[in-house]
Design a protein around this motif. Structure first.
Motif, PDB file in Angstrom:
ATOM      1  N   SER B  46       0.542  -1.125  -0.087  1.00  0.00           N
ATOM      2  CA  SER B  46      -0.216   0.442  -0.039  1.00  0.00           C
ATOM      3  C   SER B  46       0.958   1.279   0.407  1.00  0.00           C
ATOM      4  N   GLN B  86      -7.574   0.590  -1.209  1.00  0.00           N
ATOM      5  CA  GLN B  86      -7.816  -0.459   0.517  1.00  0.00           C
ATOM      6  C   GLN B  86      -8.472   0.157   1.030  1.00  0.00           C
ATOM      7  N   ASP B 161      -5.935  -1.606  -4.931  1.00  0.00           N
ATOM      8  CA  ASP B 161      -4.690  -2.460  -3.709  1.00  0.00           C
ATOM      9  C   ASP B 161      -6.099  -2.903  -2.759  1.00  0.00           C
ATOM     10  N   GLU B 162      -5.704  -4.535  -3.188  1.00  0.00           N
ATOM     11  CA  GLU B 162      -6.864  -5.563  -2.384  1.00  0.00           C
ATOM     12  C   GLU B 162      -7.775  -5.057  -2.686  1.00  0.00           C
TER      13      GLU B 162
END
Ligand SMILES: Nc1ncnc2c1ncn2[C@@H]1O[C@H](COP(=O)(O)OP(=O)(O)O)[C@@H](O)[C@H]1O
Ligand SMILES: [Mg+2]
Lengths: 253, 307
Positions: B46, B86, B161-162
């Motif tokens: 991240s 995220q 991000d994820e």
């Protein structure tokens, strides 16, 4: 640079407080009218410190200015801290808007809210305290500059604070005392020498005093002096905000 | 321009209160690629993505997005990038379609972009929620709003991000289908994920981070091939109560009469058979298992620097 990006943010900042106008416009209007009613009734026999000026006529511009500056501060600071807390500030930081554009849009939102609140109070109170419209130039200059300065101050406080209670502390321990000691309710010339001198260091005094000059044509200090002091504040605060914002102080980790 | 670089990271360093989050990361992500950034929690994924998108200020190093320096030429760099963060966000003042229009406005895009916004809402299954506020949406829906927000300006590079963390499997699949489509249209896709098989299936190139350092940067196939182990599933006729030491040394996992053995690639098959027969084990079946990214990843992150 595209103007649309900046205008979009300005519009968003204005729509934000307008969508909760009961809290952001109506509530300050009502509380100021209450102040006016209570202080005006209780102290109306007092002298204003100026010849031919009733206490009510003296009080009104000060109260309008006090409410305008508090609301301008409140607008930019809460908008910014809410954006931080909700995480949506990142949406702005990911956009191509520059530090200057972001700063100006937040401050503009504060100016518009301050002006709307001020105009609302003036319109309503006109029916029972008719005021003489002395000088629209001074009136507008002080209204716009003051809300700009307080918008910038709110922006700075919003950048700095990472929790609501920090912001509330700033509001209670800095903004509130400074407004109450700025000569809203009394003429500074009536104060003992020490407190008079202390007042010269309070920037809010110049805002209230200059604005009152626009309404009544009388003031404790020259409106030019007041205007210069506020302008200097506007420049210094803007520069500080822009530098911190460009550095990403407290917002870009 | 098949050789153009979408994201170029050079000697990036970032630490938080003296603790390094990224150490000297250099990385080039080719334009049009489907790129995965993998690593355990806290590896710095991240942080790296934050630096690419400008949300995080690196201590040193430089980053270009589509050739534009993210600091000096931030407007162009940000126009070229869409980030799906995220962390979920909220926005209590504006319903989501308006939020998307505002976001497009920040990029200087007005009414001409509204049809695209409506298309995004439809494609992401948000059409019925267009007038709802973020706070009334489920986590999976919020995630999709974030994807839409990242795409309002049709950025060349899309970073996720994820994106599938905490998203149910059905939604995950439709999300991947959508992202694949974006890739097919020429967008460069960069993602971090914990679903390693998906990265293996989707991504052409993989970078592995651990403790802020780049451990590996390879084509997915090369990475899997370069994995030093192979896995063999053997089914046994008889299973002794206690396996001899030389077999447990190779054991990866066991279930009933099946053993999965982890073998060095250079171990000859005849050698293995000799070991098993010396242990008194009789095979009925033997099957080679593919090395999955999970294995590669585990080896790299526990055994140290690779390649
Ligand atoms: N704002 C922050 N302040 C302090 N440390 C941080 C901050 N953000 C991340 N870190 C630390 O940096 C390292 C990398 O974090 P991160 O990039 O979020 O990892 P990942 O996304 O791979 O899980 C972690 O050790 C994390 O604790
Ligand atoms: Mg992460």
């Amino acid at each position: 640079m595209s103007m649309l990006g900046f205008l979009t943010l300005c519009k968003k900042e204005i729509n934000r407080f307008m969508s909760v106008s009961v809290q952001t416009i109506f509530a300050p209007l009502v509380s100021t009218l209450l102040y006016l009613l209570i202080f005006g009734q209780v102290i109306s026999s007092e002298s204003s410190g100026f010849e031919h000026v009733s206490y009510n006529a003296f009080l009104l511009p000060g109260l309008i200015m006090m409410t305008m500056l508090q609301n301008a501060f409140s607008n930019s600071s809460s908008s910014l801290i809410q954006s931080k807390m909700y995480g949506n500030l990142d949406l702005l930081l990911l956009s191509p808007l520059s530090a200057t554009e972001i700063f100006l849009a937040f401050v503009l939102g504060a100016v518009v809210r301050g002006m709307l609140v001020g105009i609302a109070i003036a319109l309503v109170s006109y029916f029972w305290i008719p005021f003489v419209w002395i000088n629209p130039f001074w009136l507008l200059s002080f209204a716009l500059l003051t809300t700009f300065v307080l918008g910038a101050m709110g922006f700075l406080a919003g950048l700095w604070a990472d929790k609501y209670d920090k912001l509330a502390a700033f509001q209670n321990f800095v903004i509130l005392p400074l407004t109450f000691l700025s000569g809203v309710f009394y003429s500074v010339s009536a104060l003992p020498a020490f407190w008079q001198q202390a007042t010269w260091f309070n920037p809010f005094f110049y805002m209230v005093d200059g604005f009152r000059y626009g309404f009544l044509g009388v003031s404790d200090v020259s409106p030019w002096l007041s205007l210069s002091v506020i302008l200097a504040f506007a420049v210094v605060l803007s520069a500080l905000c822009l530098v911190l914002l460009a550095k990403g102080w407290k917002i870009r980790r | 321009m098949p050789n153009a670089i979408a994201v170029e990271i050079t000697n990036l360093h970032k630490s938080y209160q003296g603790v390094a989050a990224l150490t000297d990361v250099s990385l080039q992500i080719p334009e049009g690629s489907f790129f995965a950034l993998l690593g355990p929690n806290g590896a710095g994924k991240s942080t790296l993505i934050g630096a690419i998108s400008g949300l995080i200020k690196p201590d040193s190093g430089r980053i270009r997005v589509m050739g534009h320096d993210v600091q000096a030429d931030f407007r162009k760099a940000r126009r070229a990038l869409g980030l799906v963060p995220q962390e979920l966000i909220d926005e209590p003042f504006f319903p989501i379609r308006q939020l998307l229009r505002i976001q497009a406005g920040y990029f200087g895009l007005g009414k001409s972009q509204w049809a695209w916004i409506d298309e995004l809402l439809q494609r992401l299954g948000l059409w019925d929620k267009r007038d709802a506020y973020m706070s009334s949406l489920s986590g999976g829906m919020k995630r999709r709003v974030l994807i839409a927000l990242a795409l309002v300006h049709k950025p060349a590079v899309v970073v996720l991000d994820e994106p599938t963390a905490g998203v149910d499997i059905e939604l995950r699949l439709s999300m991947w289908a959508f992202i694949r489509e974006l890739h097919a249209q020429g967008h460069t896709i960069i993602l971090t994920t914990h679903y390693l098989e998906e990265a293996e299936q989707l991504c052409e190139k993989i970078a592995i981070l651990r403790e802020g350092q780049l451990l590996a940067l390879e084509d997915t196939q090369t990475l899997i091939a370069s994995h030093p182990w192979e896995y063999l599933e053997v089914t046994l006729e008889n299973l002794p109560a206690v396996l001899p030491q030389m077999v447990t040394d190779l054991l990866h996992r066991r279930s009933a009469n099946k053993l999965v053995l982890r073998l060095s690639r250079d171990l000859a098959r005849s050698e293995l058979l000799a070991i098993l027969s010396a242990a008194g084990l009789v095979l009925t079946e033997m099957r080679q298992l593919e090395a999955s990214l999970e294995d590669v990843f585990r080896t790299l992150t526990t055994n140290g620097v690779h390649s």
